[in-house]
Every structure is written in structure tokens, then in C-alpha cells.
Write a protein that holds these residues in place. Sequence first.
Motif, PDB file in Angstrom:
ATOM      1  N   PRO A  78       0.792  -1.233   0.000  1.00  0.00           N
ATOM      2  CA  PRO A  78       0.000   0.000   0.000  1.00  0.00           C
ATOM      3  C   PRO A  78       0.827   1.287   0.000  1.00  0.00           C
ATOM      4  CG  PRO A  78      -0.904  -1.544   1.562  1.00  0.00           C
ATOM      5  CD  PRO A  78       0.371  -2.146   1.050  1.00  0.00           C
ATOM      6  N   ASP A  79       1.904   1.325   0.700  1.00  0.00           N
ATOM      7  CA  ASP A  79       2.715   2.543   0.764  1.00  0.00           C
ATOM      8  C   ASP A  79       4.069   2.356   0.108  1.00  0.00           C
ATOM      9  OD1 ASP A  79       0.839   4.183   2.091  1.00  0.00           O
ATOM     10  OD2 ASP A  79       1.242   3.104   3.937  1.00  0.00           O
ATOM     11  N   GLY A  80       4.097   1.568  -0.960  1.00  0.00           N
ATOM     12  CA  GLY A  80       5.355   1.313  -1.650  1.00  0.00           C
ATOM     13  C   GLY A  80       6.171   0.299  -0.885  1.00  0.00           C
ATOM     14  N   GLY A  81       7.399   0.162  -1.233  1.00  0.00           N
ATOM     15  CA  GLY A  81       8.259  -0.789  -0.543  1.00  0.00           C
ATOM     16  C   GLY A  81       9.522  -1.007  -1.320  1.00  0.00           C
ATOM     17  N   GLU A  82      10.362  -1.829  -0.761  1.00  0.00           N
ATOM     18  CA  GLU A  82      11.668  -2.106  -1.348  1.00  0.00           C
ATOM     19  C   GLU A  82      11.578  -3.006  -2.574  1.00  0.00           C
ATOM     20  OE1 GLU A  82      14.869  -1.513   0.436  1.00  0.00           O
ATOM     21  OE2 GLU A  82      13.927  -0.288   1.952  1.00  0.00           O
ATOM     22  N   ASP A  83      10.664  -3.979  -2.546  1.00  0.00           N
ATOM     23  CA  ASP A  83      10.542  -4.918  -3.661  1.00  0.00           C
ATOM     24  C   ASP A  83       9.781  -4.277  -4.817  1.00  0.00           C
ATOM     25  OD1 ASP A  83      11.844  -6.936  -2.316  1.00  0.00           O
ATOM     26  OD2 ASP A  83      10.004  -7.760  -1.476  1.00  0.00           O
ATOM     27  N   HIS A  84      10.140  -4.660  -6.021  1.00  0.00           N
ATOM     28  CA  HIS A  84       9.415  -4.204  -7.200  1.00  0.00           C
ATOM     29  C   HIS A  84       8.306  -5.213  -7.472  1.00  0.00           C
ATOM     30  CE1 HIS A  84      12.279  -1.051  -8.012  1.00  0.00           C
ATOM     31  NE2 HIS A  84      13.255  -1.929  -7.824  1.00  0.00           N
ATOM     32  N   PRO A  85       7.051  -4.742  -7.549  1.00  0.00           N
ATOM     33  CA  PRO A  85       5.963  -5.702  -7.759  1.00  0.00           C
ATOM     34  C   PRO A  85       5.991  -6.317  -9.150  1.00  0.00           C
ATOM     35  CG  PRO A  85       5.128  -3.451  -7.791  1.00  0.00           C
ATOM     36  CD  PRO A  85       6.583  -3.375  -7.426  1.00  0.00           C
ATOM     37  N   SER A  86       5.367  -7.470  -9.245  1.00  0.00           N
ATOM     38  CA  SER A  86       5.174  -8.122 -10.545  1.00  0.00           C
ATOM     39  C   SER A  86       4.296  -7.225 -11.404  1.00  0.00           C
ATOM     40  CB  SER A  86       4.480  -9.471 -10.353  1.00  0.00           C
ATOM     41  OG  SER A  86       5.281 -10.322  -9.575  1.00  0.00           O
ATOM     42  N   PRO A  87       4.348  -7.382 -12.723  1.00  0.00           N
ATOM     43  CA  PRO A  87       3.454  -6.592 -13.572  1.00  0.00           C
ATOM     44  C   PRO A  87       1.991  -6.877 -13.211  1.00  0.00           C
ATOM     45  CG  PRO A  87       5.096  -7.732 -14.896  1.00  0.00           C
ATOM     46  CD  PRO A  87       5.223  -8.261 -13.502  1.00  0.00           C
ATOM     47  N   PRO A  88       1.126  -5.875 -13.305  1.00  0.00           N
ATOM     48  CA  PRO A  88      -0.282  -6.119 -12.985  1.00  0.00           C
ATOM     49  C   PRO A  88      -0.905  -7.127 -13.948  1.00  0.00           C
ATOM     50  CG  PRO A  88       0.042  -3.857 -13.773  1.00  0.00           C
ATOM     51  CD  PRO A  88       1.388  -4.506 -13.703  1.00  0.00           C
ATOM     52  N   SER A  89      -1.915  -7.816 -13.461  1.00  0.00           N
ATOM     53  CA  SER A  89      -2.633  -8.790 -14.281  1.00  0.00           C
ATOM     54  C   SER A  89      -3.597  -8.106 -15.240  1.00  0.00           C
ATOM     55  CB  SER A  89      -3.426  -9.747 -13.384  1.00  0.00           C
ATOM     56  OG  SER A  89      -2.574 -10.354 -12.439  1.00  0.00           O
ATOM     57  N   LEU A  90      -4.088  -6.939 -14.841  1.00  0.00           N
ATOM     58  CA  LEU A  90      -5.131  -6.262 -15.594  1.00  0.00           C
ATOM     59  C   LEU A  90      -5.133  -4.778 -15.251  1.00  0.00           C
ATOM     60  CD1 LEU A  90      -7.502  -7.414 -17.378  1.00  0.00           C
ATOM     61  CD2 LEU A  90      -8.859  -7.397 -15.317  1.00  0.00           C
ATOM     62  N   LYS A  91      -5.355  -3.938 -16.253  1.00  0.00           N
ATOM     63  CA  LYS A  91      -5.541  -2.500 -16.048  1.00  0.00           C
ATOM     64  C   LYS A  91      -6.738  -2.074 -16.859  1.00  0.00           C
ATOM     65  CE  LYS A  91      -0.713  -0.978 -15.799  1.00  0.00           C
ATOM     66  NZ  LYS A  91       0.256  -0.076 -16.425  1.00  0.00           N
ATOM     67  N   GLY A  92      -7.523  -1.153 -16.330  1.00  0.00           N
ATOM     68  CA  GLY A  92      -8.646  -0.673 -17.109  1.00  0.00           C
ATOM     69  C   GLY A  92      -9.626   0.138 -16.299  1.00  0.00           C
ATOM     70  N   LYS A  93     -10.774   0.343 -16.901  1.00  0.00           N
ATOM     71  CA  LYS A  93     -11.839   1.161 -16.322  1.00  0.00           C
ATOM     72  C   LYS A  93     -12.951   0.248 -15.831  1.00  0.00           C
ATOM     73  CE  LYS A  93     -14.664   5.100 -17.706  1.00  0.00           C
ATOM     74  NZ  LYS A  93     -14.951   6.001 -18.835  1.00  0.00           N
ATOM     75  N   ILE A  94     -13.460   0.518 -14.645  1.00  0.00           N
ATOM     76  CA  ILE A  94     -14.544  -0.287 -14.086  1.00  0.00           C
ATOM     77  C   ILE A  94     -15.844   0.049 -14.821  1.00  0.00           C
ATOM     78  CG2 ILE A  94     -15.914  -0.775 -12.026  1.00  0.00           C
ATOM     79  CD1 ILE A  94     -13.413  -0.201 -10.350  1.00  0.00           C
ATOM     80  N   LEU A  95     -16.466  -0.974 -15.401  1.00  0.00           N
ATOM     81  CA  LEU A  95     -17.753  -0.806 -16.079  1.00  0.00           C
ATOM     82  C   LEU A  95     -18.915  -0.986 -15.117  1.00  0.00           C
ATOM     83  CD1 LEU A  95     -17.133  -2.754 -19.421  1.00  0.00           C
ATOM     84  CD2 LEU A  95     -17.075  -0.286 -19.043  1.00  0.00           C
ATOM     85  N   SER A  96     -18.769  -1.946 -14.192  1.00  0.00           N
ATOM     86  CA  SER A  96     -19.777  -2.173 -13.156  1.00  0.00           C
ATOM     87  C   SER A  96     -19.062  -2.683 -11.913  1.00  0.00           C
ATOM     88  CB  SER A  96     -20.851  -3.157 -13.625  1.00  0.00           C
ATOM     89  OG  SER A  96     -20.297  -4.434 -13.839  1.00  0.00           O
ATOM     90  N   ALA A  97     -19.673  -2.423 -10.751  1.00  0.00           N
ATOM     91  CA  ALA A  97     -19.016  -2.799  -9.496  1.00  0.00           C
ATOM     92  C   ALA A  97     -20.036  -3.174  -8.444  1.00  0.00           C
ATOM     93  CB  ALA A  97     -18.174  -1.632  -8.990  1.00  0.00           C
ATOM     94  N   SER A  98     -19.666  -4.170  -7.666  1.00  0.00           N
ATOM     95  CA  SER A  98     -20.381  -4.542  -6.449  1.00  0.00           C
ATOM     96  C   SER A  98     -19.294  -4.888  -5.440  1.00  0.00           C
ATOM     97  CB  SER A  98     -21.307  -5.737  -6.701  1.00  0.00           C
ATOM     98  OG  SER A  98     -20.561  -6.930  -6.832  1.00  0.00           O
ATOM     99  N   PRO A  99     -19.635  -5.037  -4.170  1.00  0.00           N
ATOM    100  CA  PRO A  99     -18.594  -5.385  -3.194  1.00  0.00           C
ATOM    101  C   PRO A  99     -17.901  -6.720  -3.461  1.00  0.00           C
ATOM    102  CG  PRO A  99     -20.496  -4.497  -2.063  1.00  0.00           C
ATOM    103  CD  PRO A  99     -20.893  -4.696  -3.513  1.00  0.00           C
ATOM    104  N   LYS A 100     -18.509  -7.592  -4.296  1.00  0.00           N
ATOM    105  CA  LYS A 100     -17.931  -8.913  -4.542  1.00  0.00           C
ATOM    106  C   LYS A 100     -17.354  -9.097  -5.945  1.00  0.00           C
ATOM    107  CE  LYS A 100     -20.641 -11.224  -1.071  1.00  0.00           C
ATOM    108  NZ  LYS A 100     -21.423 -12.376  -0.709  1.00  0.00           N
ATOM    109  N   GLN A 101     -17.613  -8.138  -6.861  1.00  0.00           N
ATOM    110  CA  GLN A 101     -17.100  -8.301  -8.220  1.00  0.00           C
ATOM    111  C   GLN A 101     -17.071  -6.964  -8.954  1.00  0.00           C
ATOM    112  OE1 GLN A 101     -19.288 -10.295 -11.635  1.00  0.00           O
ATOM    113  NE2 GLN A 101     -17.733 -11.866 -11.213  1.00  0.00           N
ATOM    114  N   VAL A 102     -16.048  -6.812  -9.796  1.00  0.00           N
ATOM    115  CA  VAL A 102     -15.989  -5.683 -10.724  1.00  0.00           C
ATOM    116  C   VAL A 102     -15.890  -6.257 -12.138  1.00  0.00           C
ATOM    117  CG1 VAL A 102     -14.934  -4.029  -9.131  1.00  0.00           C
ATOM    118  CG2 VAL A 102     -13.466  -5.491 -10.525  1.00  0.00           C
TER     119      VAL A 102
END
Length: 117
Positions: free
Chosen positions: A21-45
Motif C-alpha cells: 500500500p505505501d510502496g516498498g523495497e521490492d518491485h511488484p510483478s506486472p499487474p494482471s489487468l488495467k482498465g476502467k470499471i464498467l460495473s461494481a459490487s462489493p464482490k465483483q468488478v
Amino acid sequence: MLVLLMFSGAASAHSCVLPLPDGGEDHPSPPSLKGKILSASPKQVVIQTTDDRVPRPVNIALDTELYTVYGGGFEPEALRAGQHAIIWFRGCTKPKEGTPVAAVLQLCSLAAEPCSS
């Protein structure tokens, strides 16, 4: 001994490093997905990806880490259509079957603003 080293090297070649959440020493893996949320609920986007613009559902679990790219956490009820998201799946890979589950879901902003480059 050689076999053990081979397996240990193979395991580290496919490691999944999630962002903190606040960065860190390790470099994260590439994200699995990037984009715009079309619909959202607390259990699924449903995300319209930036690469191929295909709508893709992603499940939100109780242990999914939810925070903005600036590090502030939020509740799943704050997810809204129009928000821009960056997602890492569990294990950093899409499952062979079923809907992927987000390990980490980052929002660029709680408002519907794209991520800065």
C-alpha cells in the motif's frame, strides 16, 4: 543437491510480488489487468481493459487488498463504475477456469480519474 537447486530456481522464476500500500523495497510483478470499471459490487468488478478493451469480470474476496495508488485503503462498497483500476490476480496469473480473484485492487482515485503515467 543439484535437483533441489533446480527446483528452487524454477520456483523463484515464477514468483508473484504484490505491491504494498505505501510502496516498498521490492518491485511488484506486472499487474494482471488495467482498465476502467464498467460495473461494481462489493464482490465483483467488470473491467474494460486498456489493452484489448474487452470487459472482464474479476471477483473481490474478503482478503483482497483494496487501496488507491497513493496508499489509502478503502472498503469494497466504494467501488464505482468509471473508476480506473490496476489489478493483480492471486498468484499473478489468470486461472485456467473460472473468474479470477483479485489479490490486490488499486484505484487511481476514488473519483473517476485515470492513472497518471
